[in-house]
Design an enzyme around this catalytic site. Structure first.
Site, PDB file in Angstrom:
ATOM      1  N   SER A  50       0.850  -1.195   0.000  1.00  0.00           N
ATOM      2  CA  SER A  50       0.000   0.000   0.000  1.00  0.00           C
ATOM      3  C   SER A  50       0.884   1.243   0.000  1.00  0.00           C
ATOM      4  CB  SER A  50      -0.933   0.029   1.224  1.00  0.00           C
ATOM      5  OG  SER A  50      -0.189   0.220   2.419  1.00  0.00           O
ATOM      6  N   ILE A  52       3.149   4.503  -0.399  1.00  0.00           N
ATOM      7  CA  ILE A  52       4.334   4.866  -1.173  1.00  0.00           C
ATOM      8  C   ILE A  52       5.054   3.632  -1.702  1.00  0.00           C
ATOM      9  CG2 ILE A  52       6.644   5.876  -0.949  1.00  0.00           C
ATOM     10  CD1 ILE A  52       5.315   7.979   0.910  1.00  0.00           C
ATOM     11  N   SER A 144      12.041  10.373   6.690  1.00  0.00           N
ATOM     12  CA  SER A 144      10.998  11.397   6.797  1.00  0.00           C
ATOM     13  C   SER A 144      11.631  12.711   7.194  1.00  0.00           C
ATOM     14  CB  SER A 144       9.961  10.997   7.849  1.00  0.00           C
ATOM     15  OG  SER A 144       9.095  12.079   8.137  1.00  0.00           O
ATOM     16  N   TYR A 170       8.627   8.040  16.183  1.00  0.00           N
ATOM     17  CA  TYR A 170       8.759   7.839  14.733  1.00  0.00           C
ATOM     18  C   TYR A 170       9.837   8.758  14.161  1.00  0.00           C
ATOM     19  CZ  TYR A 170       7.248   7.695   9.809  1.00  0.00           C
ATOM     20  OH  TYR A 170       7.196   7.554   8.442  1.00  0.00           O
ATOM     21  N   LYS A 174      13.398   7.825  12.322  1.00  0.00           N
ATOM     22  CA  LYS A 174      13.772   8.330  11.008  1.00  0.00           C
ATOM     23  C   LYS A 174      15.139   9.019  11.043  1.00  0.00           C
ATOM     24  CE  LYS A 174      10.320   6.617   8.938  1.00  0.00           C
ATOM     25  NZ  LYS A 174      10.506   5.577   7.903  1.00  0.00           N
ATOM     26  N   THR A 203      -1.576   8.735   2.386  1.00  0.00           N
ATOM     27  CA  THR A 203      -1.426   7.282   2.409  1.00  0.00           C
ATOM     28  C   THR A 203      -2.294   6.691   3.510  1.00  0.00           C
ATOM     29  OG1 THR A 203       0.397   7.279   4.002  1.00  0.00           O
ATOM     30  CG2 THR A 203       0.980   7.540   1.666  1.00  0.00           C
TER      31      THR A 203
END
Length: 287
Positions: A50, A52, A144, A170, A174, A203
């Site tokens: 799913s 990207i 990110s 998160y 990254k 997304t």
């Protein structure tokens, strides 16, 4: 300092990370860069069912590439593992998660760290010997721009101290991915490594993990294909392969990994400590 970083980052994002930011950057893209055939080349893309990852897989497949989709389907992953390790010549680390409460895996690892950082480390290091035997091998990690608000915290990789913030966890993951990319580039000259920011894209992961952000920004978000564009460019274009290894890209250009005056740079010793800790944790999962 965190308020400064977050404010500067968000203002930067409104200008650069949105759909309009992509459209502005795309005016300088060279269309011929992606007018290539990759027939006979193999690619492994994680998280490719799913978002990207799927968009990147479709673009590469359109150009004749053999794409191995590595997703969270355990039965399919087991079937594909042997072929992937033997055939992969290029790798896109795209799989990621943002869990907003601290949760542990069955191996007692914090779930964000296990997926975004340690999983990326284990897969990439396992493939490096095969990649070195290939022609023009590349590893692209979908990081990110959120990492710009974080300085590496190598003393608390699994967020055991203080209150837990899934968004910041998160972003820290990254940041770790960017540092891993830089370290791999220095250690393995035969492979071209890069990391990239896809921008703010619409997304399934964004909708489910960041519902408030999605509600406010949904009309400004990039499409999945726009988010995947730089990853695809890094994976297949000759222009990308001529860039120095280890850089961080946004909209087909190498960009800084730090905001101005943000005091987010880690020391070489801290970067090396990250890699040593990851290797120690990864050793538990090696056959």
């Amino acid at each position: 300092m965190s308020f400064y970083r977050n404010t500067v980052w968000f203002l930067k994002g409104l200008q650069e990370y949105t759909k309009s930011g992509y459209e502005a950057a795309a005016r300088s893209f060279v269309e011929a860069d992606l007018e290539v055939s990759v027939s006979g080349r193999s690619f492994i893309i994680t998280g490719a069912n799913s978002g990207i990852g799927k968009a990147a897989a479709c673009e590469i497949a359109k150009r004749g590439g053999t794409v191995h989709l590595v997703c969270r389907n355990e039965d399919r992953a087991k079937e594909a593992r042997k072929d992937v390790v033997e055939q992969s010549k290029n790798e896109i680390n795209n799989a990621g998660c943002m869990v907003n409460q601290r949760e542990l895996t069955e191996d007692d690892l914090e779930k964000n760290f296990a997926t975004n950082t340690l999983g990326t480390y284990i897969l990439t290091t396992a493939l490096i010997p095969t990649l070195k035997k290939s022609e023009n091998p590349r590893v692209i990690t979908v990081s990110s721009g959120g990492m710009l608000v974080q300085k590496l915290n190598v003393e608390d990789l699994q967020f055991e101290e203080g209150s837990f913030d899934g968004t910041m966890a998160y972003a820290q993951n990254k940041r770790q991915q960017v540092i891993m990319t830089e370290q791999w580039a220095a250690q393995h000259k035969e492979v071209h490594f890069s990391s990239m920011h896809p921008g703010w894209a619409d997304t399934p992961a964004v909708r489910s993990s960041m519902p408030d952000f999605y509600a406010k920004m949904k009309n400004k978000l990039r499409t999945e294909a726009q988010g995947a564009d730089t990853a695809v460019w890094l994976a297949i274009s000759d222009t990308a392969s001529r860039q120095p290894s280890g850089l961080f890209f946004q909209d087909r250009k190498a960009v800084s990994t730090h905001l101005p005056l943000a005091c987010s740079r880690s020391s070489p010793a801290e970067d090396q400590k990250l890699m040593s800790k990851l290797e120690e944790l990864a050793a538990k999962f090696k056959c």
